[in-house]
Motif scaffolding. Structure first.
Motif, PDB file in Angstrom:
ATOM      1  N   GLY A  10       2.127  -1.721  -0.674  1.00 38.34           N
ATOM      2  CA  GLY A  10       3.014  -1.801  -1.830  1.00 38.34           C
ATOM      3  C   GLY A  10       4.345  -2.457  -1.550  1.00 38.34           C
ATOM      4  O   GLY A  10       5.279  -2.347  -2.352  1.00 38.34           O
ATOM      5  N   LEU A  11       4.442  -3.170  -0.419  1.00 39.41           N
ATOM      6  CA  LEU A  11       5.698  -3.829  -0.034  1.00 39.41           C
ATOM      7  C   LEU A  11       5.693  -5.266  -0.561  1.00 39.41           C
ATOM      8  O   LEU A  11       5.647  -6.236   0.199  1.00 39.41           O
ATOM      9  CB  LEU A  11       5.859  -3.779   1.491  1.00 39.41           C
ATOM     10  CG  LEU A  11       5.888  -2.353   2.082  1.00 39.41           C
ATOM     11  CD1 LEU A  11       5.790  -2.388   3.601  1.00 39.41           C
ATOM     12  CD2 LEU A  11       7.158  -1.633   1.651  1.00 39.41           C
ATOM     13  N   LYS A  53       9.971  13.269   1.152  1.00 45.80           N
ATOM     14  CA  LYS A  53      11.110  13.854   0.414  1.00 45.80           C
ATOM     15  C   LYS A  53      10.906  13.814  -1.104  1.00 45.80           C
ATOM     16  O   LYS A  53      11.823  13.563  -1.879  1.00 45.80           O
ATOM     17  CB  LYS A  53      12.405  13.128   0.792  1.00 45.80           C
ATOM     18  CG  LYS A  53      12.753  13.233   2.268  1.00 45.80           C
ATOM     19  CD  LYS A  53      14.004  12.441   2.598  1.00 45.80           C
ATOM     20  CE  LYS A  53      14.313  12.529   4.097  1.00 45.80           C
ATOM     21  NZ  LYS A  53      15.510  11.726   4.465  1.00 45.80           N
ATOM     22  N   GLY A  54       9.672  14.023  -1.529  1.00 51.65           N
ATOM     23  CA  GLY A  54       9.379  14.098  -2.955  1.00 51.65           C
ATOM     24  C   GLY A  54       9.167  12.766  -3.643  1.00 51.65           C
ATOM     25  O   GLY A  54       9.005  12.724  -4.863  1.00 51.65           O
ATOM     26  N   CYS A  55       9.167  11.670  -2.888  1.00 48.79           N
ATOM     27  CA  CYS A  55       8.980  10.335  -3.471  1.00 48.79           C
ATOM     28  C   CYS A  55       7.761   9.656  -2.844  1.00 48.79           C
ATOM     29  O   CYS A  55       7.324  10.018  -1.748  1.00 48.79           O
ATOM     30  CB  CYS A  55      10.220   9.469  -3.256  1.00 48.79           C
ATOM     31  SG  CYS A  55      11.696  10.111  -4.057  1.00 48.79           S
ATOM     32  N   CYS A  56       7.229   8.646  -3.547  1.00 48.22           N
ATOM     33  CA  CYS A  56       6.103   7.867  -3.020  1.00 48.22           C
ATOM     34  C   CYS A  56       6.491   6.399  -2.958  1.00 48.22           C
ATOM     35  O   CYS A  56       7.218   5.894  -3.822  1.00 48.22           O
ATOM     36  CB  CYS A  56       4.866   8.045  -3.905  1.00 48.22           C
ATOM     37  SG  CYS A  56       3.429   7.086  -3.314  1.00 48.22           S
ATOM     38  N   SER A  57       5.964   5.723  -1.965  1.00 46.11           N
ATOM     39  CA  SER A  57       6.264   4.302  -1.781  1.00 46.11           C
ATOM     40  C   SER A  57       5.788   3.457  -2.957  1.00 46.11           C
ATOM     41  O   SER A  57       6.290   2.362  -3.192  1.00 46.11           O
ATOM     42  CB  SER A  57       5.591   3.801  -0.498  1.00 46.11           C
ATOM     43  OG  SER A  57       4.174   4.001  -0.560  1.00 46.11           O
ATOM     44  N   CYS A  58       4.820   3.956  -3.730  1.00 43.29           N
ATOM     45  CA  CYS A  58       4.301   3.173  -4.855  1.00 43.29           C
ATOM     46  C   CYS A  58       5.208   3.240  -6.079  1.00 43.29           C
ATOM     47  O   CYS A  58       4.967   2.540  -7.068  1.00 43.29           O
ATOM     48  CB  CYS A  58       2.896   3.646  -5.228  1.00 43.29           C
ATOM     49  SG  CYS A  58       2.850   5.203  -6.130  1.00 43.29           S
ATOM     50  N   ARG A  59       6.223   4.095  -6.012  1.00 38.71           N
ATOM     51  CA  ARG A  59       7.148   4.296  -7.138  1.00 38.71           C
ATOM     52  C   ARG A  59       6.386   4.636  -8.421  1.00 38.71           C
ATOM     53  O   ARG A  59       6.686   4.189  -9.515  1.00 38.71           O
ATOM     54  CB  ARG A  59       8.027   3.049  -7.349  1.00 38.71           C
ATOM     55  CG  ARG A  59       8.899   2.693  -6.146  1.00 38.71           C
ATOM     56  CD  ARG A  59       9.802   1.511  -6.428  1.00 38.71           C
ATOM     57  NE  ARG A  59       9.052   0.315  -6.753  1.00 38.71           N
ATOM     58  CZ  ARG A  59       8.472  -0.488  -5.860  1.00 38.71           C
ATOM     59  NH1 ARG A  59       8.584  -0.217  -4.566  1.00 38.71           N
ATOM     60  NH2 ARG A  59       7.808  -1.559  -6.242  1.00 38.71           N
ATOM     61  N   ASN A  60       5.331   5.457  -8.223  1.00 40.66           N
ATOM     62  CA  ASN A  60       4.496   5.948  -9.328  1.00 40.66           C
ATOM     63  C   ASN A  60       3.817   4.828 -10.117  1.00 40.66           C
ATOM     64  O   ASN A  60       3.528   4.975 -11.307  1.00 40.66           O
ATOM     65  CB  ASN A  60       5.313   6.837 -10.280  1.00 40.66           C
ATOM     66  CG  ASN A  60       5.816   8.092  -9.577  1.00 40.66           C
ATOM     67  OD1 ASN A  60       5.148   8.619  -8.683  1.00 40.66           O
ATOM     68  ND2 ASN A  60       6.980   8.552  -9.962  1.00 40.66           N
ATOM     69  N   TYR A  61       3.573   3.699  -9.445  1.00 47.35           N
ATOM     70  CA  TYR A  61       2.850   2.588 -10.067  1.00 47.35           C
ATOM     71  C   TYR A  61       1.651   2.251  -9.185  1.00 47.35           C
ATOM     72  O   TYR A  61       1.809   1.703  -8.092  1.00 47.35           O
ATOM     73  CB  TYR A  61       3.773   1.374 -10.208  1.00 47.35           C
ATOM     74  CG  TYR A  61       3.122   0.190 -10.902  1.00 47.35           C
ATOM     75  CD1 TYR A  61       3.198   0.054 -12.279  1.00 47.35           C
ATOM     76  CD2 TYR A  61       2.428  -0.783 -10.177  1.00 47.35           C
ATOM     77  CE1 TYR A  61       2.598  -1.023 -12.929  1.00 47.35           C
ATOM     78  CE2 TYR A  61       1.825  -1.858 -10.810  1.00 47.35           C
ATOM     79  CZ  TYR A  61       1.908  -1.971 -12.181  1.00 47.35           C
ATOM     80  OH  TYR A  61       1.309  -3.037 -12.820  1.00 47.35           O
ATOM     81  N   TRP A  62       0.474   2.655  -9.652  1.00 44.83           N
ATOM     82  CA  TRP A  62      -0.721   2.340  -8.857  1.00 44.83           C
ATOM     83  C   TRP A  62      -1.958   2.287  -9.743  1.00 44.83           C
ATOM     84  O   TRP A  62      -1.913   2.669 -10.880  1.00 44.83           O
ATOM     85  CB  TRP A  62      -0.898   3.351  -7.727  1.00 44.83           C
ATOM     86  CG  TRP A  62      -1.506   4.662  -8.107  1.00 44.83           C
ATOM     87  CD1 TRP A  62      -2.818   5.046  -7.931  1.00 44.83           C
ATOM     88  CD2 TRP A  62      -0.852   5.794  -8.708  1.00 44.83           C
ATOM     89  NE1 TRP A  62      -3.010   6.320  -8.384  1.00 44.83           N
ATOM     90  CE2 TRP A  62      -1.833   6.815  -8.869  1.00 44.83           C
ATOM     91  CE3 TRP A  62       0.440   6.058  -9.131  1.00 44.83           C
ATOM     92  CZ2 TRP A  62      -1.548   8.059  -9.431  1.00 44.83           C
ATOM     93  CZ3 TRP A  62       0.733   7.286  -9.676  1.00 44.83           C
ATOM     94  CH2 TRP A  62      -0.250   8.278  -9.833  1.00 44.83           C
TER      95      TRP A  62
END
Length: 619
Positions: free
Chosen positions: A326-327, A610-619
């Protein structure tokens, strides 16, 4: 004059000149001119050497021209048997159909028909030209057949994809050697007959490195990475030194499994045995392995450390790896660096860039690079490129625009494109379009359960349970079974697998369920509410919640929390796409338990911290 470039001493052998002095095609042509001037063109052995060199050059047809010129200059045909085989080879390489047939006629009319070296070359030429039936006809009529004859025919059938004919030849062979068995293992593996390849492998008394490599590759190609890795270890234990293709195959197996410990060990082996420089593909394979095992930093380190010998494959692997994680911005920056270094991208490069834009939700950038590949680099998009654009537009809600792309494509959409539309319809509640896309996808892939499941889920989401029942009935009638969710986690060197609702290793089933119950209670006290909209079954809400809690990735996560020390990342590999509820669950666990969680699902990586995902909730 030839002397200007290639000094010819008195009595110098023309054969030696070709062997020792020639480094370019221009020089070979100079020697050809020298042969004509000095009448060496009638010296069969010398001309045979010249033809052989030309047949391996970038212009093999020149060898055919030299043969015809030389033949007209011969006073007799003694020694011509040395000249014909390399000419036949040149005909095969340069697709010279008519010339090949003429030489075949020449062979049939002369004593050459009784020379196995010549007739074997004739069989190979026919196979190279794709004339398999003619090759078999020549083979059947040959006065003398040796092991080379049988192996040539065997290889030709496999290359043509005629696996049954190859098997018939293999079973009829009067004798077999390593080449016969290795060829058959490789052919079986490439055509999906891994069990038959293993049967040949197990029946061999003597094996070489090619045998082991072919069998490892067969396992990897047929989605049996564990067997491939196990065989590689056995190979090493027997003292067989792997070649570069074996290393590439085992790295691919580790990438499929998704667990990096074995990969790091193989990397150390590559470095200590100085294998990296022996094959241009190993760098790409290492980058790909680290990326697919969740270690994108290690992939980037490998990419940078081979800077003095990077090839297009290395750049492509790195760009694709960044896309998988996702980078998207980093992938675009790397592409721009590639352009700065004047390295021309290919179609695979753009597939990686479009995939990165797709995973990152960069619609404008995706469309820009889709145009760039065509306008600036003159690369004709393949169906995979169109698939990326359709998926990107669909995910973004631009369904009409996605349909326009499909309509304007120069070929018919495949099942993946219709599944992209189907998924987008599911996401954006477009039942009509979803139904149409599902029917097209099912028509193209009637045994693909995901098409039926997505259609069923669309109807379930809208509460149309009668339609859901019809879809399930269709699946039963066609013998299509839904693929169950399965998640894997590596603990203490052992891979533990979990299916929806249960652990594969039943010995720790109860302890995992108890730990999962504890985690759920803790999360609920922090505000977690199961998203029952993710359960597409006509059951009570309490039952829906129970279904959600037993998703395979949650079971794997509970096992990881209880089994891995704090500070050690929990890495999970899932065979399907992670659902919204499990995604939210992972985010909360990463925050409340202060754990880093890495999930590789069917499409991409999710790094939770820390409660976040690298996809920023877009997948």
């Amino acid at each position: 004059m030839i002397s200007n470039c290639l000094p010819v001493s008195v009595g110098a052998s023309p054969t030696r000149l070709l062997s020792d002095k020639c480094t370019t095609l221009y020089q070979v042509r100079q020697i050809h001119a020298y042969f004509i001037k000095t009448k060496l063109i009638s010296h069969a052995l010398s001309v045979a050497k010249l033809v052989n060199v030309l047949s391996q050059s970038s212009v093999p047809y020149d060898a055919v021209y030299v043969f015809v010129h030389a033949l007209s200059g011969f006073r007799d045909i003694r020694g011509v048997e040395f000249l014909v085989p390399p000419t036949l080879k040149a005909c095969g390489k340069s697709w010279a159909f008519e010339e090949g047939k003429q030489i075949m006629g020449f062979i049939l009319k002369t004593h050459l028909w009784n020379d196995p070296f010549v007739t074997n070359s004739l069989v190979r030429m026919c196979l190279e030209l794709g004339m398999v039936e003619l090759a078999r006809s020549v083979f059947d009529k040959m006065p003398t057949r040796d092991l080379i004859s049988w192996n040539s025919l065997l290889s030709g059938y496999l290359k043509a994809g005629q696996i049954d004919m190859a098997r018939e030849v293999f079973e009829r062979m009067p004798q077999r050697d390593l080449v016969s068995c290795n060829t058959m293992i490789d052919g079986y593996g490439k055509h999906g007959s891994c069990e038959l390849a293993e049967e040949v492998f197990m029946g061999m008394g003597v094996r070489d490195v090619v045998t082991w490599t072919s069998m490892i590759s067969a396992f990897v190609l047929n989605h049996q990475p564990k067997k491939g890795l196990r065989l590689f270890r056995e190979m090493l234990s027997l003292g067989v030194r792997p070649d570069a293709p074996a290393v590439v195959s085992v790295l691919s197996a580790i990438a499929d499994l998704g667990f990096v410990e074995e990969g790091k060990w193989i990397h150390d082996y590559i470095v200590s045995n100085k294998i990296l420089g022996s094959c241009s593909f190993i760098g790409s394979a290492l980058i790909n392995m680290y990326a697919k095992c969740g270690q994108i930093e290690n992939a980037y380190h490998v990419f940078r450390t081979i800077c003095h010998r990077r090839n297009i494959g290395d750049w492509n692997s790195m760009i694709s790896g960044l896309a998988l994680h996702g980078l998207a911005r980093e992938a675009i920056e790397l592409f721009q660096e590639m352009e700065t270094e004047k390295l021309k991208p290919d179609d695979i490069t753009f597939l990686g860039i479009l995939s990165a834009c797709n995973h990152g939700g960069l619609m404008d950038e995706g469309q820009f690079y889709f145009e760039t590949m065509q306008m600036k680099y003159k690369i004709v998009p393949k169906i995979q490129h169109y698939g990326c654009i359709v998926d990107l537009l669909g995910r973004s809600g631009c369904l009409e625009q996605a349909l326009e792309v499909i309509h304007d494509m120069p070929f018919e959409p495949d099942v993946l494109i219709w599944k992209a539309i189907l998924s987008a319809s599911m996401k954006h509640n477009n039942v009509v379009l979803g139904h149409t896309a599902a029917l097209r996808a099912i028509e193209l892939a009637p045994k693909d359960s995901s098409c039926y499941v997505l259609l069923s889920n669309i109807f379930a989401k809208m509460g149309r349970w009668d339609e859901v029942s019809k879809v399930r009935l269709m699946m039963r009638k066609r013998g299509v079974r839904k693929i169950p969710g399965c998640s894997s986690i590596l603990v203490d060197g052992e891979v533990h697998q979990f299916l929806v609702g249960k652990a594969m290793n039943v010995g720790y089933n109860q302890s995992v369920l108890l730990k999962l119950e504890e985690v759920v209670c803790k999360l609920k006290s922090e505000g977690y509410e199961p998203d029952i909209n993710e359960v597409f079954l006509d059951i009570e809400e309490c039952e829906k919640e129970s279904q959600l809690i037993l998703h395979s990735e949650k079971l794997a996560l509970a096992f990881g929390v209880s089994s891995l020390p704090e500070g050690v990342p929990i890495q999970i590999v899932k065979n399907l796409r992670i659902c919204c509820d499990c995604h939210k669950f992972m985010q909360m666990v990463s925050k409340i338990y202060k754990r880093q969680i890495i999930v590789r699902d069917q499409n991409r990586f999710h790094h939770f911290s820390k409660g976040c995902c690298s996809c920023r909730n877009y997948w």
